[in-house]
Design an enzyme around this catalytic site. Sequence first.
Site, PDB file in Angstrom:
ATOM      1  CG  ASN A  95      -2.291  -1.180   1.401  1.00  0.00           C
ATOM      2  OD1 ASN A  95      -2.376  -1.347   0.383  1.00  0.00           O
ATOM      3  ND2 ASN A  95      -2.912  -1.214   1.657  1.00  0.00           N
ATOM      4  CG  HIS A 175      -7.293   3.178  12.165  1.00  0.00           C
ATOM      5  ND1 HIS A 175      -8.378   3.045  13.553  1.00  0.00           N
ATOM      6  CD2 HIS A 175      -7.272   2.671  10.583  1.00  0.00           C
ATOM      7  CE1 HIS A 175      -9.061   2.827  11.699  1.00  0.00           C
ATOM      8  NE2 HIS A 175      -8.467   2.378  10.868  1.00  0.00           N
TER       9      HIS A 175
END
Length: 309
Positions: A95, A175
Amino acid sequence: MKVTVVGAGAVGATCADNIARKELASELILLDIKEGVAEGKSIDMMQTAALLGFDTKIKGVTNDYVATENSDVVVITSGLPRKPGMTREELIGVNAGIVKSVTENILKHSPDTIIIVVSNPMDTMNYLTYTTSGLPKNKVIGMGGALDSARFRYYLSQELKCSPADLNAVVIGGHGDTTMIPLIKHATWGSTPVTNFLSEEQQQKIVADTMVGGATLTKLIGTSAWYAPGAGTAAMVESILRDEKKLISSGVFLEGEYGQHDISLVVPVTIGRNGWEQILDFKLSDEEQAAFNKSADAVRAMNDVLKTL
């Protein structure tokens, strides 16, 4: 106003659908790398306009960054989704390359845009976007805190048997399943601390359920969630375009705030027309600060992977 959503998967499409329904922008570009996907989903959404009564013009494109020119806000959802048993950390290698390429292409046509990063692992992707884009720090915002805080309010509402809209509750830190910190001691129902109504056991359960909220859904449906992430991202877009200055926990680059430097972490911020506009100091307890520092250490370890790519 013009908004671009990069990535027409479930999260990107849901985000775009929310933006269109609320008429947050006059023009919305949905971009994807896979031929026909963004075009098809944009036509499908436009065919709901007569039924739902919105006037936002949605256009889907395949890798056509020229179409994104002069976007006020760009949402990046691109990247591999998390599979069952896969951690966000495992997504870094693939990513990072995708997010960096998308950012470079976006800035060629919208050099002054505000970027909202949704791609996982969000903290590291947000850090990468800020450090490589050249944008002011207030114009790069990570979405994860909005989602985690919404999940926190959901679990609180289930235990309190109340409307989640009546609750104020935020999550800070990374997160991730082990790095987020639901600030239950700061959460309120109306103006009253929720801890007045919950036993210690209930509080611990709510915090634990919130932390594995994403993994719980991944296990149930076989992939990452999309309704709440899409809605959370759209809420951030709305606060920017309408200059609402709402308090939304978001990933931002820290330069000493909450005792951390050179890192992107989720903290409470206000979001308005300039991006994130101020960081609010929640005066953490020693225990909460220690947890935040531990979370920062874990995120730094993920960020270090970027140096090996």
